[in-house]
Design an enzyme around this catalytic site. Structure first.
Site, PDB file in Angstrom:
ATOM      1  N   PRO A   1      21.969 -17.743 -10.333  1.00  0.00           N
ATOM      2  CA  PRO A   1      23.323 -18.137 -10.706  1.00  0.00           C
ATOM      3  C   PRO A   1      23.984 -19.091  -9.713  1.00  0.00           C
ATOM      4  O   PRO A   1      24.970 -19.737 -10.047  1.00  0.00           O
ATOM      5  CB  PRO A   1      24.087 -16.803 -10.751  1.00  0.00           C
ATOM      6  CG  PRO A   1      23.286 -15.850  -9.957  1.00  0.00           C
ATOM      7  CD  PRO A   1      21.855 -16.308 -10.061  1.00  0.00           C
TER       8      PRO A   1
ATOM      9  N   HIS B   1      -3.243   0.130  -3.687  1.00  0.00           N
ATOM     10  CA  HIS B   1      -3.132  -1.082  -2.873  1.00  0.00           C
ATOM     11  C   HIS B   1      -3.076  -2.263  -3.829  1.00  0.00           C
ATOM     12  O   HIS B   1      -3.822  -2.309  -4.803  1.00  0.00           O
ATOM     13  CB  HIS B   1      -4.290  -1.248  -1.889  1.00  0.00           C
ATOM     14  CG  HIS B   1      -4.032  -2.429  -1.012  1.00  0.00           C
ATOM     15  ND1 HIS B   1      -3.166  -2.390   0.059  1.00  0.00           N
ATOM     16  CD2 HIS B   1      -4.456  -3.713  -1.092  1.00  0.00           C
ATOM     17  CE1 HIS B   1      -3.089  -3.584   0.623  1.00  0.00           C
ATOM     18  NE2 HIS B   1      -3.854  -4.414  -0.062  1.00  0.00           N
TER      19      HIS B   1
ATOM     20  N   GLU C   1      -0.559  18.637  -6.416  1.00  0.00           N
ATOM     21  CA  GLU C   1      -1.869  18.610  -7.077  1.00  0.00           C
ATOM     22  C   GLU C   1      -2.802  17.583  -6.436  1.00  0.00           C
ATOM     23  O   GLU C   1      -3.831  17.259  -6.993  1.00  0.00           O
ATOM     24  CB  GLU C   1      -1.680  18.289  -8.565  1.00  0.00           C
ATOM     25  CG  GLU C   1      -0.846  19.302  -9.340  1.00  0.00           C
ATOM     26  CD  GLU C   1       0.676  19.143  -9.119  1.00  0.00           C
ATOM     27  OE1 GLU C   1       1.099  18.205  -8.409  1.00  0.00           O
ATOM     28  OE2 GLU C   1       1.428  19.978  -9.635  1.00  0.00           O
ATOM     29  N   SER C   2      -2.455  17.008  -5.290  1.00  0.00           N
ATOM     30  CA  SER C   2      -3.240  16.068  -4.475  1.00  0.00           C
ATOM     31  C   SER C   2      -2.514  14.744  -4.237  1.00  0.00           C
ATOM     32  O   SER C   2      -1.459  14.753  -3.627  1.00  0.00           O
ATOM     33  CB  SER C   2      -4.640  15.830  -5.005  1.00  0.00           C
ATOM     34  OG  SER C   2      -5.356  15.240  -3.942  1.00  0.00           O
TER      35      SER C   2
ATOM     36  N   ASP D   1      33.059 -17.346 -14.032  1.00  0.00           N
ATOM     37  CA  ASP D   1      32.148 -18.382 -13.563  1.00  0.00           C
ATOM     38  C   ASP D   1      32.920 -19.386 -12.693  1.00  0.00           C
ATOM     39  O   ASP D   1      33.777 -20.127 -13.191  1.00  0.00           O
ATOM     40  CB  ASP D   1      31.546 -19.072 -14.800  1.00  0.00           C
ATOM     41  CG  ASP D   1      30.604 -20.196 -14.423  1.00  0.00           C
ATOM     42  OD1 ASP D   1      30.427 -20.450 -13.213  1.00  0.00           O
ATOM     43  OD2 ASP D   1      30.040 -20.812 -15.342  1.00  0.00           O
ATOM     44  N   GLY D   2      32.601 -19.427 -11.412  1.00  0.00           N
ATOM     45  CA  GLY D   2      33.316 -20.301 -10.477  1.00  0.00           C
ATOM     46  C   GLY D   2      33.126 -21.772 -10.812  1.00  0.00           C
ATOM     47  O   GLY D   2      34.008 -22.602 -10.536  1.00  0.00           O
TER      48      GLY D   2
ATOM     49  N   GLU E   1      34.282 -14.480  -8.715  1.00  0.00           N
ATOM     50  CA  GLU E   1      32.901 -14.013  -8.536  1.00  0.00           C
ATOM     51  C   GLU E   1      32.297 -13.808  -9.921  1.00  0.00           C
ATOM     52  O   GLU E   1      32.863 -13.125 -10.766  1.00  0.00           O
ATOM     53  CB  GLU E   1      32.908 -12.693  -7.736  1.00  0.00           C
ATOM     54  CG  GLU E   1      31.633 -11.874  -7.806  1.00  0.00           C
ATOM     55  CD  GLU E   1      30.381 -12.577  -7.246  1.00  0.00           C
ATOM     56  OE1 GLU E   1      30.434 -13.065  -6.108  1.00  0.00           O
ATOM     57  OE2 GLU E   1      29.364 -12.621  -7.978  1.00  0.00           O
TER      58      GLU E   1
ATOM     59  N   GLN F   1      21.281 -11.247 -11.991  1.00  0.00           N
ATOM     60  CA  GLN F   1      20.373 -11.006 -10.865  1.00  0.00           C
ATOM     61  C   GLN F   1      20.203  -9.501 -10.656  1.00  0.00           C
ATOM     62  O   GLN F   1      20.955  -8.693 -11.201  1.00  0.00           O
ATOM     63  CB  GLN F   1      20.954 -11.631  -9.596  1.00  0.00           C
ATOM     64  CG  GLN F   1      22.368 -11.135  -9.282  1.00  0.00           C
ATOM     65  CD  GLN F   1      23.231 -12.148  -8.568  1.00  0.00           C
ATOM     66  OE1 GLN F   1      22.732 -13.095  -7.979  1.00  0.00           O
ATOM     67  NE2 GLN F   1      24.550 -11.957  -8.594  1.00  0.00           N
TER      68      GLN F   1
ATOM     69  N   ASP G   1      30.839  -9.502  -2.164  1.00  0.00           N
ATOM     70  CA  ASP G   1      30.865  -8.320  -1.287  1.00  0.00           C
ATOM     71  C   ASP G   1      32.249  -8.107  -0.673  1.00  0.00           C
ATOM     72  O   ASP G   1      32.552  -7.031  -0.182  1.00  0.00           O
ATOM     73  CB  ASP G   1      29.800  -8.430  -0.183  1.00  0.00           C
ATOM     74  CG  ASP G   1      29.874  -9.752   0.553  1.00  0.00           C
ATOM     75  OD1 ASP G   1      30.872 -10.000   1.231  1.00  0.00           O
ATOM     76  OD2 ASP G   1      28.922 -10.545   0.433  1.00  0.00           O
TER      77      ASP G   1
ATOM     78  N   ASP H   1      21.651 -18.277  -2.392  1.00  0.00           N
ATOM     79  CA  ASP H   1      20.786 -19.435  -2.240  1.00  0.00           C
ATOM     80  C   ASP H   1      20.643 -20.186  -3.569  1.00  0.00           C
ATOM     81  O   ASP H   1      20.917 -19.617  -4.620  1.00  0.00           O
ATOM     82  CB  ASP H   1      19.430 -18.955  -1.703  1.00  0.00           C
ATOM     83  CG  ASP H   1      19.633 -18.165  -0.435  1.00  0.00           C
ATOM     84  OD1 ASP H   1      19.827 -18.782   0.608  1.00  0.00           O
ATOM     85  OD2 ASP H   1      19.648 -16.926  -0.509  1.00  0.00           O
TER      86      ASP H   1
ATOM     87  N   CYS I   1      -5.855  17.891  -8.844  1.00  0.00           N
ATOM     88  CA  CYS I   1      -6.522  19.194  -8.971  1.00  0.00           C
ATOM     89  C   CYS I   1      -5.787  19.988 -10.050  1.00  0.00           C
ATOM     90  O   CYS I   1      -4.627  19.718 -10.328  1.00  0.00           O
ATOM     91  CB  CYS I   1      -6.417  19.993  -7.677  1.00  0.00           C
ATOM     92  SG  CYS I   1      -6.946  19.054  -6.259  1.00  0.00           S
TER      93      CYS I   1
ATOM     94  N   SER J   1       0.860  -1.185   0.000  1.00  0.00           N
ATOM     95  CA  SER J   1       0.000   0.000   0.000  1.00  0.00           C
ATOM     96  C   SER J   1       0.887   1.222   0.000  1.00  0.00           C
ATOM     97  O   SER J   1       1.964   1.197   0.611  1.00  0.00           O
ATOM     98  CB  SER J   1      -0.846   0.074   1.276  1.00  0.00           C
ATOM     99  OG  SER J   1      -2.088  -0.488   1.065  1.00  0.00           O
TER     100      SER J   1
ATOM    101  N   HIS K   1      30.809 -13.460   8.112  1.00  0.00           N
ATOM    102  CA  HIS K   1      32.153 -13.476   7.522  1.00  0.00           C
ATOM    103  C   HIS K   1      33.212 -14.015   8.484  1.00  0.00           C
ATOM    104  O   HIS K   1      34.160 -14.663   8.059  1.00  0.00           O
ATOM    105  CB  HIS K   1      32.504 -12.080   6.985  1.00  0.00           C
ATOM    106  CG  HIS K   1      31.643 -11.712   5.822  1.00  0.00           C
ATOM    107  ND1 HIS K   1      30.889 -10.559   5.773  1.00  0.00           N
ATOM    108  CD2 HIS K   1      31.388 -12.374   4.664  1.00  0.00           C
ATOM    109  CE1 HIS K   1      30.221 -10.528   4.629  1.00  0.00           C
ATOM    110  NE2 HIS K   1      30.504 -11.611   3.946  1.00  0.00           N
TER     111      HIS K   1
HETATM  112  N1  SPD Z   1      20.103 -16.265   2.183  1.00  0.00           N
HETATM  113  C1  SPD Z   1      21.411 -15.766   2.272  1.00  0.00           C
HETATM  114  C2  SPD Z   1      22.464 -16.707   1.870  1.00  0.00           C
HETATM  115  C3  SPD Z   1      23.815 -16.151   2.087  1.00  0.00           C
HETATM  116  C4  SPD Z   1      24.606 -16.008   0.888  1.00  0.00           C
HETATM  117  N2  SPD Z   1      25.904 -15.427   1.009  1.00  0.00           N
HETATM  118  C5  SPD Z   1      25.974 -14.139   1.540  1.00  0.00           C
HETATM  119  C6  SPD Z   1      27.175 -13.433   1.058  1.00  0.00           C
HETATM  120  C7  SPD Z   1      27.960 -12.846   2.146  1.00  0.00           C
HETATM  121  N3  SPD Z   1      29.329 -12.721   1.780  1.00  0.00           N
END
Ligand code: SPD
Length: 428
Positions: free
Chosen positions: A306, A70, A64-65, A280-281, A249, A174, A229, A302, A85, A57, A205
């Site tokens: 990828p 929803h 103008e309003s 590609d790992g 990565e 992604q 990251d 998850d 308006c 929502s 980490h």
């Molecule tokens: N659902 C989250 C799964 C975690 C995946 N890796 C997170 C990256 C942190 N370096």
């Protein structure tokens, strides 16, 4: 009789819309604000709310309003009010939203509101009005209530976010976003999943890196697959004995976003011991030289998109082959309370490849992942069981020197203790 009215109201039914968009609070807020601007409105404010588990929502207040919405994602339906308006043409907003929501059928009713023939005009005491308005403008009346939800069909974890979108790019793999939470600071999301946040990233980490490092005791050559990251390589490179880290990565957008907006996590990308490959790992490990790494870490997301191939038997067999004797594999292992199936299947795969007693699970707590209970899963190629670690003095000296906030010798051993329901999930 004149038909002059104060406002124009278009009540819209958008049907057969894209259900994912209908549940995406940030996208809907952006589209509604754009719809207002496109029609020439001056946007004053917007507030949007995501309902758990579904629905959005929100309202965009314009000079103008207002434009309000929803949504019912489960029906692919949005009820939209365009109330304006003056000279603004709200049909321009209508056309914009129809495109953005992918609505395949729609209808609208246009009504004049506030017929001046039926109204009597009052004169105001402007001074009193201004004083009242100043009271209502007090900042404590303003709170944003926008939520980011990481969920499956049955469970969710929601973080309130400030509405700031620092990064939002659809990469070839992604959707990469950096958002901001009042409680957890800036956070990285991939598609609709929370990956890491400024304020709790250390849980993940520290626990992906140090238990394996201290279990092995002499890690020199490390391969990290994923981990865009940068938090995992940052922790590995705290260990002075490490000679080389290769990180592969697949998505350069993740690295770019984190370097710019999460620099304290992406802190080790310039370390000379790091070789960073945007590649590609899965293909990388296929051609890796046998017995070349002391430690392989799979810091993937998850098992959708990828990262799906990071949960396959072929991939982990290739990892096994690339490990030296005595080497250790650590993989992001999902949650035994959220992704039970992926959790069990990964452990069975590791048991098949490394041996039934060589696939221990380390449990740890992440407040920003659904259920909070998460795991790393191990493959031990002839190495000692990680829970048997006994070099406490060395560990505690390292913890103090590096200022670690989660990991210590007790946490190390404790994380390999498996609750009975987890034992059941990984029992053959
Ligand atoms: N659902 C989250 C799964 C975690 C995946 N890796 C997170 C990256 C942190 N370096």
């Amino acid at each position: 009789m004149s038909n002059v009215a104060l406002g124009n109201h278009i009540l819209v039914e958008f049907m057969n819309c894209d259900p994912h968009i209908m549940n995406d609070v940030a996208t809907i807020e952006r589209d509604m604000v754009d719809a207002a601007r496109k029609a020439g409105a001056t946007v004053i404010n917007s507030t949007f709310h995501h309902f758990s588990p579904w629905g959005v929502s929100g309202v965009v207040v314009i000079q103008e309003s207002h434009l309000a919405i929803h949504t019912w994602p489960e029906y692919g339906y949005a009820a939209v009010d365009l109330f304006t308006c003056g000279d603004m043409d709200a049909w321009i907003s209508f056309d914009h939203l129809k495109e953005c929501f992918g609505s395949k059928s729609y209808s609208a009713i246009e009504m004049k509101r506030g017929s001046v023939n039926l109204l009597t005009r009052n004169d105001f005491d402007m001074t009193t009005m201004r004083e009242k308005a100043a009271e209502w403008r007090n900042p404590e009346f303003y709170t944003r209530n926008v939520w980011f939800t990481d969920k499956d069909e049955d469970q969710a974890l929601s973080l309130r976010f400030t509405g700031e979108v620092f990064y939002d790019v659809q990469s070839p793999f992604q959707r990469v976003r950096i958002l901001e939470s009042p409680k957890y600071g800036k956070f990285l999301t991939l598609d609709d999943m929370v990956m890491t946040t400024q304020n709790d990233e250390f849980h993940y980490h520290e626990m992906i890196a140090h238990p394996a490092m201290f279990t092995h005791g002499n890690v020199k050559n490390v391969l990290v697959i994923g981990g865009g990251d940068g938090g995992t390589v940052r922790e590995i490179l705290r260990h002075e004995g490490v000679e080389k880290v290769t990180m592969v990565e697949i998505d350069g957008e993740v690295i770019k976003a984190c370097k710019e907006f999460l620099p304290e996590i992406a802190a080790a990308f310039d370390n000379p011991k790091l070789e960073l490959l945007v590649d590609d790992g899965i293909a990388f490990i296929k051609q890796a030289a046998p017995k070349s790494y002391d430690l392989i870490i799979v810091d993937g997301s998850d098992p959708v998109g990828p990262a799906e191939g990071l949960f396959s038997t072929e991939f982990y067999t290739n990892c096994y082959n690339a490990l030296k004797d005595g080497g250790i594999l650590v993989a992001q292992g999902e949650s035994p309370k959220f992704n039970e199936k992926a959790f069990s299947e990964l452990n069975f795969t590791l048991q098949d490849i490394f041996g039934n007693d060589n696939a221990p699970v380390s449990l740890f707590f992440v407040p920003t992942y659904p259920t909070g209970m998460w795991s790393f899963q191990y493959g031990l190629k002839g190495s000692d069981a990680p829970k048997a670690v006994s070099n406490d003095t060395e560990i505690e000296a390292f913890v103090d020197a590096k200022g670690l906030k989660y990991y210590n010798a007790d946490v190390h051993r404790g994380s390999f203790a498996t609750p009975n329901f987890v034992k059941q999930l990984i029992k053959r």
